[in-house]
Design an enzyme around this catalytic site. Structure first.
Site, short mmCIF file in Angstrom:
data_model
loop_
_atom_site.label_atom_id
_atom_site.label_comp_id
_atom_site.label_asym_id
_atom_site.label_seq_id
_atom_site.Cartn_x
_atom_site.Cartn_y
_atom_site.Cartn_z
N LEU A 530 0.83 -1.21 0.00
CA LEU A 530 0.00 0.00 0.00
C LEU A 530 0.86 1.25 0.00
CD1 LEU A 530 -2.70 -0.98 2.63
CD2 LEU A 530 -3.07 -0.62 0.19
N GLY A 536 8.85 1.33 7.51
CA GLY A 536 8.82 0.08 6.77
C GLY A 536 7.67 0.10 5.81
N LYS A 553 1.54 -3.13 8.88
CA LYS A 553 2.78 -2.36 8.78
C LYS A 553 3.92 -3.19 9.34
CE LYS A 553 2.48 2.05 9.73
NZ LYS A 553 2.93 3.09 8.81
N ASP A 647 5.81 13.60 13.17
CA ASP A 647 5.91 13.53 11.71
C ASP A 647 4.56 13.78 11.06
OD1 ASP A 647 7.16 13.29 9.28
OD2 ASP A 647 7.32 11.11 9.31
#
Ligand SMILES: *[C@@H]1O[C@H](CO)[C@@H](O)[C@H](O)[C@H]1NC(C)=O
Ligand SMILES: *[C@@H]1O[C@H](CO)[C@@H](O)[C@H](O)[C@H]1NC(C)=O
Ligand SMILES: *[C@@H]1O[C@H](CO)[C@@H](O)[C@H](O)[C@H]1NC(C)=O
Ligand SMILES: *[C@@H]1O[C@H](CO)[C@@H](O)[C@H](O)[C@H]1NC(C)=O
Ligand SMILES: *[C@@H]1O[C@H](CO)[C@@H](O)[C@H](O)[C@H]1NC(C)=O
Ligand SMILES: *[C@@H]1O[C@H](CO)[C@@H](O)[C@H](O)[C@H]1NC(C)=O
Length: 814
Positions: A530, A536, A553, A647
């Site tokens: 995706l 990662g 994930k 972030d």
């Protein structure tokens, strides 16, 4: 002789006397793993060594219902100080087990699990009921895995500490332990506040008490802990170890001689109480201090109903606690909740065509010193009493008119923050329907609205008299109104059942621990990618026999040795529940295979939405901006452990089926920061164009780094441009969005910034407000940036936005 002794009355007496004593003597507070108690009035609760506190099932007034709780065991009141399972009562035969891997586990009589203390597996050695009232679960290496003090409900006790970000909730009512409308919170900025909230979303309304322990010019002067010390004093501790008293210094009730507790009462008043240890029959908990001073007038926000429900009137009683009553012509929406909202007993509004004869139909009740300070829609100045009343009676929108001096305010339903207090210094003219129907209505509050049997006969006569005297139309009206009220009641009732259901499922969901093999199968061997991020690669998958689509994930940078931290962080992420966050469903932790399983977001990232071929609508963009801000408020202030995202950028904001913004990748910063220096971290966390200056200088990293990134993101949402765009001839000044946006703002060229987006330009005020908020967020000095809560309030237009200075142009060097 041997047989005779047991029948000897003295022996029986001794036996009776010794029996309870021996039970107390046997306990030393320790509860072994494998121990259980059943809710049945027979099982002894787990007692603290001195027997001051007990942990177990407390029988409730309603028969065969029990509350999993901790209570003061020795005193006649047996006051409850903590409760589990969100205060939901359980039926007889329910069981509490102390297990190795999940700690406390509550199950119903059929054995279905209802609640547990640990959300991820661990290794409990024993439990301990301390004489302080704290129940702890201890691991073999003496680490406390869980404490009731760290999961408070509505009460704090001596030796209990509330950390920054902590919160306690009021109960719904004296006897309903579900979370109510009021909160006591220590905000991240250092202020201790009391506020009301929206019960379904937990959205916090304006505070009605603020400690004032936030010093924006010098954060070390700001509060960060609320301490209830072992002597019975409460105070706020600042970061530089200053003590700001909550309990008055003159307090004369030392904890050596008195029991103490501080409770956020169900009516919103926070009170510290004492109870002499030398109690007798008539001893009661006596207040030492409470906040706020006058809850009826101190709650004044524009949202929420106030101290009482909507259309209700609050009056402070002799105990400095609120009493609520419905005005004439109104009655309780929920007859069992005297603190709830009131509904008009007559049709309110402009539907009827008898407006011409209003004066014949309506009358006023004059209430002295009563006001509903919000809810205004018109103000008449100058106005006499007669003019004020006439204006209201002939206005079908007007529910009440307030006259103070020569000003007349007209107000519409629902009325909020109602109060009766001498500070009001004015009169209220409450409009009600004059028809004799009112005679048939029970007086407000004293009788429940479905007539109780004793008064039925009486009312029957009245109805008969009424209908004979006034003709059948009135009688039909009465029947109709009754039917409408019943309808309202049923709808309300259904809603409250539904909302309760909703809460429930949220409580029970937990993180699932997946095996590596399961996730290989779920993702079909990690086939469909995706996207990839700082941590990662993310793969699409399906769990629950393919019925639920998920995003898996794979973390590739987590420091391998940090076994415990991984679990802790995952646990922290797993406890977050907010409609603007991507929900973590489970994880995998097998050797080098570390993965997180999230719900799948069908509409991709905000980046592709904003910078795609077609420009999304302004309205949709503003909703997304608000959603992200609310998600960040939650991460910074409302979840149990503060989470700084580090972030924030459009690639980390996902859109769900309804295009709601959902923040992803939160809570992962810590997993990577372990053992790494700040500069090092900055190269990993944070993305060019979105990082605040303090990553590069000596300022500490606080939640304000997210505020900076949010500011940049907001500019992108406003302009649909990337924060750093590719250099194009003739557009050099637009390359750094933050600089260009400030220029546009200073020169008043908002149309250039939004590239003539007409929808935005037609909404000029909001556009300007959003832009100013964004510029406040990107200030170089972190202390000038607002908190995310303030940002939300400014975006919503609840608080004014000052004109921001343009930050000194900080150019990115890396
Ligand atoms: C309580 O008693 C148990 C055994 O009876 C013992 O293992 C434990 O250490 C004791 N705990 C304390 C706090 O004294
Ligand atoms: C009980 O609480 C007191 C005060 O916080 C603490 O000093 C003590 O260690 C606790 N006892 C146990 C066995 O945890
Ligand atoms: C407490 O109130 C909630 C919300 O109104 C309701 O759903 C629940 O049934 C009540 N609990 C009890 C024990 O009455
Ligand atoms: C903050 O205040 C403390 C005293 O309250 C003072 O010692 C310290 O120097 C101040 N820090 C700044 C940056 O002004
Ligand atoms: C407690 O109160 C009851 C009645 O209220 C009374 O009969 C009894 O004597 C009292 N007991 C003590 C110890 O005061
Ligand atoms: C009010 O409380 C009584 C007794 O607790 C209960 O039987 C009744 O159903 C309640 N009414 C409403 C409207 O909740």
């Amino acid at each position: 002789m041997v047989c005779a002794i047991p029948h000897h009355p003295l022996f029986l007496f001794l036996l009776l006397f010794l029996l309870p004593f021996s039970i107390v003597a046997r306990t030393n507070g320790t509860v072994d793993v494998g121990t259980s108690i059943t809710a049945n009035n027979k099982d002894t609760p787990w007692l603290s060594p001195e027997g001051v506190f007990a942990f177990g099932f407390k029988p409730l007034e309603e028969k065969n219902l029990f509350l999993l709780s901790i209570w003061y065991h020795q005193i006649p009141d047996q006051t409850i100080v903590w409760y589990g399972y969100d205060g939901v009562p359980v039926s007889i035969g329910s069981k509490l087990d102390l297990t190795v891997d999940r700690g406390l586990v509550l199950s119903d009589p059929q054995g279905n699990e209802l609640w547990k203390s640990l959300t991820i597996l661990d290794n409990v050695a024993y439990g301990f009921m301390n004489d302080t009232g704290n129940f702890v679960l201890v691991r073999s290496d003496s680490v406390n895995l869980w404490e009731s003090f760290k999961n408070p409900t509505d009460t704090m006790l001596p030796t209990q500490i509330m950390e920054s970000g902590g919160v306690i909730f009021s109960r719904l009512s004296e006897t309903n332990f579900s979370q109510g409308r009021f909160q006591f919170r220590l905000l991240q900025d250092g202020n201790l506040v009391l506020n009301t909230r929206d019960i379904t979303t937990n959205f916090a309304y304006d505070a009605y008490y603020i400690s004032g322990t936030y010093d924006p010019s010098n954060l070390s002067n700001s509060g960060y802990r609320v301490i209830f010390d072992d002597t019975g004093f409460m105070y706020i501790l600042t970061r530089n170890n200053r003590r700001i008293d909550l309990t008055p210094r003159s307090m004369l009730f030392p904890a050596t001689e008195n029991f103490h507790r501080a409770t956020l009462n169900f009516d919103g008043v926070f009170t510290q109480y004492y109870y002499p240890k030398t109690f007798d029959n008539g001893t009661k908990w006596t207040p030492i201090w409470s906040q706020p001073d006058n809850i009826c007038v101190d709650i004044r926000g524009t949202e929420g109903s106030g101290a009482c429900g909507f259309n209700s009137i609050c009056k402070l009683n002799d105990y400095k606690r609120p009493d609520c009553k419905c005005p004439r012509g109104y009655s309780l929406l929920d007859p069992n909740n005297t603190y709830g909202s009131c509904k008009p007993n007559f049709a309110q509004g402009c539907l009827e065509n008898d407006i011409n004869s209003a004066e014949a139909i309506y009358d006023f009740e004059t209430l002295i010193d009563t006001d509903w300070p919000t809810s205004d829609y018109e103000q008449l100045v100058p106005a006499t009493e007669t003019q004020c009343k006439r204006s209201c009676i002939n206005d079908c929108f007007c529910a009440v008119a307030i006259l103070r001096g020569d000003s007349c305010w007209k107000k519409k339903l629902p009325l909020s923050n109602g109060r009766e207090d001498s500070v009001v210094n004015g009169k209220a003219f409450m409009k009600f329907r004059k028809s004799n129907l009112l005679l048939l209505q029970p007086p407000p509050r004293t009788l429940p609205s479905p007539p109780v049997p004793e008064t039925k006969k009486n009312q029957g006569t009245l109805i008969l008299v009424g209908s004979v005297l006034l003709g059948s139309s009135v009688f039909i009206n009465f029947v109709l109104i009754g039917a409408v009220c019943l309808g309202f009641f049923l709808i309300y009732h259904k809603k409250s059942i539904e909302s309760h259901h909703g809460n429930h499922s949220a409580v029970e969901t937990n993180l699932r621990c997946f095996t590596y093999k399961e996730l290989v199968e779920a993702t079909n061997g990690f086939k469909e990618e995706l996207g990839s991020g700082a941590f990662g690669i993310v793969y699409k998958g399906a769990i629950q026999m393919g019925s639920r689509v998920v995003a898996v994930k794979k973390l590739d940078r987590v420091v391998q040795e940090k076994e415990k931290e991984f679990k802790t962080e995952v646990n922290v992420i797993g406890q977050t529940h907010h409609k603007n966050l991507v929900r973590l469903l489970g994880f995998c932790d097998e050797g080098q295979h570390r993965m997180l399983v999230y719900e799948f977001m069908s509409n991709g990232t905000l980046a592709s939405f904003l910078f795609g071929k077609t420009k999304p609508s302004w309205n949709q963009r503003t909703q997304i901006a608000l959603g992200i801000a609310r998600g960040l408020v939650y991460l910074h202030e409302e979840c149990s452990t503060q989470i700084i995202h580090c972030d924030i950028k459009p690639q980390n904001i996902l859109l769900d089926d309804c295009y709601n913004a959902r923040i992803s990748d939160f809570g992962l910063a810590k997993l990577l920061m372990l053992n790494q220096s700040k500069i090092n971290t900055a190269t990993i966390r944070g993305t060019k164009g979105y990082v605040a200056a303090e990553w590069f200088n000596s300022n500490p990293i606080t939640a304000k780094v997210d505020v900076y990134s949010y500011g940049v993101l907001l500019l992108e949402i406003i302009s649909c441009r990337k924060s750093v765009s590719d250099l194009e001839v003739g557009e050099e000044e637009k390359v750094i969005l933050t600089d260009w946006a400030c220029d546009c703002f200073q020169e008043g060229k908002l149309d250039t910034l939004v590239e003539n987006d007409m929808e935005a330009l037609n909404d000029w005020k909001r556009l300007e407000r959003f832009l100013m908020v964004a510029i406040w967020c990107i200030q170089e000095d972190p202390s000038l940036r607002p908190t995310m809560r303030k940002v939300t309030q400014m975006l919503e237009g609840v608080v004014e936005v000052d004109v921001p200075p343009c930050p000194s142009q900080f150019s990115f060097t890396s």
